[in-house]
Write an enzyme that holds these catalytic residues in place. Structure first.
Site, PDB file in Angstrom:
ATOM      1  CB  THR A  68      -1.294   0.036   0.568  1.00 48.55           C
ATOM      2  OG1 THR A  68      -1.495  -1.399   1.808  1.00 48.55           O
ATOM      3  CG2 THR A  68      -1.697   1.548   1.346  1.00 48.55           C
ATOM      4  CE1 TYR A 128      -5.771  -0.125  -1.007  1.00 49.86           C
ATOM      5  CE2 TYR A 128      -3.878  -0.191  -1.475  1.00 49.86           C
ATOM      6  CZ  TYR A 128      -4.412  -0.492  -0.755  1.00 49.86           C
ATOM      7  OH  TYR A 128      -4.414  -1.195   0.825  1.00 49.86           O
ATOM      8  CB  SER A 151       2.603  -7.716   1.383  1.00 50.96           C
ATOM      9  OG  SER A 151       1.654  -7.770   1.708  1.00 50.96           O
ATOM     10  CD  GLN A 152      -2.210  -8.882  -1.557  1.00 50.93           C
ATOM     11  OE1 GLN A 152      -0.896  -8.069  -1.143  1.00 50.93           O
ATOM     12  NE2 GLN A 152      -3.416  -8.520  -2.243  1.00 50.93           N
ATOM     13  CB  THR A 179       0.176  -3.424   6.406  1.00 48.31           C
ATOM     14  OG1 THR A 179      -0.949  -3.817   5.534  1.00 48.31           O
ATOM     15  CG2 THR A 179       0.961  -2.707   6.125  1.00 48.31           C
ATOM     16  CG  ASP A 180      -2.072  -7.914   2.802  1.00 45.55           C
ATOM     17  OD1 ASP A 180      -2.746  -6.923   4.021  1.00 45.55           O
ATOM     18  OD2 ASP A 180      -2.947  -8.368   2.020  1.00 45.55           O
ATOM     19  CE  LYS A 198      -2.826  -5.846   7.894  1.00 46.67           C
ATOM     20  NZ  LYS A 198      -2.770  -5.026   6.790  1.00 46.67           N
ATOM     21  CD  GLU A 241      -5.994 -29.871  27.378  1.00 43.01           C
ATOM     22  OE1 GLU A 241      -7.075 -30.745  26.741  1.00 43.01           O
ATOM     23  OE2 GLU A 241      -6.432 -28.035  26.811  1.00 43.01           O
TER      24      GLU A 241
HETATM   25  N1  DGL Z   1      -2.164  -6.105  -0.269  1.00 41.30           N
HETATM   26  C1  DGL Z   1      -1.218  -5.403   0.667  1.00 41.30           C
HETATM   27  C2  DGL Z   1      -0.517  -5.748   0.996  1.00 41.30           C
HETATM   28  O1  DGL Z   1       0.286  -4.748   0.176  1.00 41.30           O
HETATM   29  C3  DGL Z   1      -1.807  -3.848   0.476  1.00 41.30           C
HETATM   30  C4  DGL Z   1      -2.382  -3.819   2.384  1.00 41.30           C
HETATM   31  C5  DGL Z   1      -0.693  -3.221   2.840  1.00 41.30           C
HETATM   32  O2  DGL Z   1       0.172  -3.038   1.866  1.00 41.30           O
HETATM   33  O3  DGL Z   1      -1.518  -2.299   3.980  1.00 41.30           O
HETATM   34  O4  DGL Z   1      -0.247  -6.522   1.522  1.00 41.30           O
END
Ligand code: DGL
Length: 356
Positions: A39, A52, A85-86, A118-119, A191, A313
Site C-alpha cells: 500500500t 486502490y 505482500s499477499q 502490511t499483509d 497485524k 494437554e
Molecule cells: N495488498 C496489501 C499488501 O501489500 C496491501 C495492504 C498494505 O500494504 O497495507 O500487503
C-alpha cells in the site's frame, strides 16, 4: 580599508559555512531503501476512495513525498520487487535477505529500510530477523493508506524508519517495524486490524519503543536469538523447505494433513485451538505423518497471545511434535522452514522454538 574588512568578513563567513557543511555531511550516514511494494507504494483512484492498487508507484516516486529524509541520511534506493505482500514468496525473501547481507557487509552502509505491504510484513520481518548477519539496523515500513490518500501515513512512517535506522541506539536490536510512531520487534509482530493505521502490535511482549520528534526511544530489549546470533544462514540457498499451516476448529478432519502428505511437504504447523490443541482426527493424522513420512510437526495456536506450551494437554514427546511457545503460526512457519534447512529432529526443533 572598509572594503578589505568586508572582504575578510565574507571570507571567514564562507569558511565557517563550508566547515559546518562538511561536518554535517560527515555525520550523515548512508541508508539504503529497498522497496518491495504494498500500500505504501499504492495508488487510489481519488484521494478519498478506499479501493486502490498496491505496488503501483516506484521507490523514487515514493521518496519524493518525504524529501526531509535527505536532511538526516544519504539515501540510496533500490527496487527489489513491486508486489502486494499477499504475493510475497520464498524467491523474494531469499533475494531480499541476500541483498541486505551484501549491503550491510559494506562499511559505508549504516542501515537498511525496507518498504513492504502490511499483509505479510510480520513474516518477512521474522525471516530477516533470523537470516540477516549484522547488528546494523534493518527496519521494515509500510502504510495502511495509499500514497494518494488524504493523510497518507506512508511519508511519516518512512521518515521515522530512516530516523530509527540512523540512530546508534538501534544497533543490535534485531529487525524492527516502524509504523504509527511505534517501534515493533520482529520477535512478536502481529497485524491486528484490517484497516487501522495503528494495526501493528507486539501483543505478547509490548513494543520496543516509540519514535518521538524524529528520535527513537527504546523501552524493551528482545531476549530472543536473532540476526548475528542466529544459527540460520540462507546466503548459499536458492530454495526453502515447504511448510504448510493447518487450522484446527470444531470437527476438523484429516483432509488437509492427507493433502500435505501427498504434496510431500517437509513440515506442518498447526494453528490449534486454545493452548495449541487439535482434534483427535488431526492429531492421529499428524502422528502418522511424523512416523511414516518424517514430516516435522509444530503445534501453534490460533489465539493471538500466550504461549503454545509443552507438557500440557498434548503428549508432544510421544508423537514427535514440537510446541511453538510464543511464536504464532506465521512466525512458526518461517522458523520451521529455516529449522528444516538444518535438521528434522523434533528435539532440535523444540530447542529452536524455545530460543527464537
Ligand atoms: N495488498 C496489501 C499488501 O501489500 C496491501 C495492504 C498494505 O500494504 O497495507 O500487503
Amino acid at each position: 580599508m572598509k572594503s578589505s574588512f568586508s572582504y575578510k568578513f565574507l571570507w571567514v563567513l564562507a569558511t565557517i559555512m563550508l566547515v559546518s557543511l562538511g561536518i554535517n555531511a560527515q555525520q550523515k550516514k548512508t541508508i539504503y531503501i529497498l522497496a518491495t511494494g504494498g500500500t505504501i507504494a499504492g495508488q487510489g483512484a481519488t484521494e478519498v476512495t478506499a479501493g486502490y492498487k498496491a505496488g503501483a508507484i516506484s521507490v523514487n516516486e515514493l521518496l519524493k513525498a518525504v524529501p526531509e529524509i535527505k536532511d538526516i541520511a544519504f539515501i540510496k534506493a533500490e527496487q527489489v520487487a513491486n508486489i502486494g505482500s499477499q504475493d510475497m514468496n520464498d524467491d523474494v525473501w531469499l533475494k531480499l535477505s541476500k541483498r541486505v547481507n551484501e549491503l550491510l557487509s559494506q562499511s559505508d552502509v549504516a542501515g537498511i529500510v525496507i518498504t513492504h505491504g502490511t499483509d505479510t510484513q510480520e513474516e518477512t520481518a521474522y525471516f530477516l530477523n533470523l537470516t540477516v548477519k549484522s547488528e546494523k539496523p534493518v527496519i521494515l515500513v509500510g502504510s495502511m493508506r495509499p500514497s494518494t490518500a488524504i493523510s497518507a501515513d506512508g511519508p511519516r512512517n518512512i521518515y521515522n524508519a530512516v530516523a530509527t535506522a540512523v540512530a546508534t541506539e538501534s544497533i543490535g536490536r534485531g529487525v524492527m517495524v516502524v509504523m504509527d510512531d511505534k517501534i515493533l520487534g520482529a520477535d512478536d509482530l502481529a497485524k491486528t486490524n484490517t484497516l487501522s493505521v495503528g494495526t501493528f502490535q507486539n501483543p505478547n511482549y509490548g513494543p520496543l519503543g516509540i519514535v518521538y520528534n524524529g528520535k527513537p526511544i527504546f523501552t524493551r530489549q528482545t531476549l530472543k536469538r536473532h540476526t548475528s546470533n542466529s544459527e540460520f544462514d540462507v546466503r548459499a540457498l536458492d530454495k526453502l523447505p515447504r511448510v504448510e499451516i493447518i487450522l484446527s476448529y470444531s470437527n476438523a478432519t484429516d483432509l488437509f494433513v492427507d493433502a500435505a502428505v501427498k504434496a510431500h511437504v517437509k513440515g506442518i504447523v498447526t494453528a490449534g485451538v486454545g493452548n495449541g490443541n487439535i482434534t483427535t482426527a488431526l492429531q492421529d493424522a499428524l502422528a502418522k505423518a511424523v512416523k511414516n513420512h518424517g514430516i516435522a510437526v509444530v503445534r501453534s495456536s490460533r489465539i493471538m497471545t500466550g504461549p503454545t506450551a509443552q507438557w500440557d494437554e498434548v503428549a508432544d514427546d510421544q508423537y514427535g511434535f514440537a510446541a511453538s511457545w510464543f511464536n504464532n503460526p506465521y512466525r512458526s512457519r518461517v522458523l520451521l522452514m529455516l529449522a528444516l534447512t538444518k535438521t528434522n529432529d523434533y528435539k532440535q526443533i523444540q530447542r529452536m522454538f524455545s530460543e527464537y
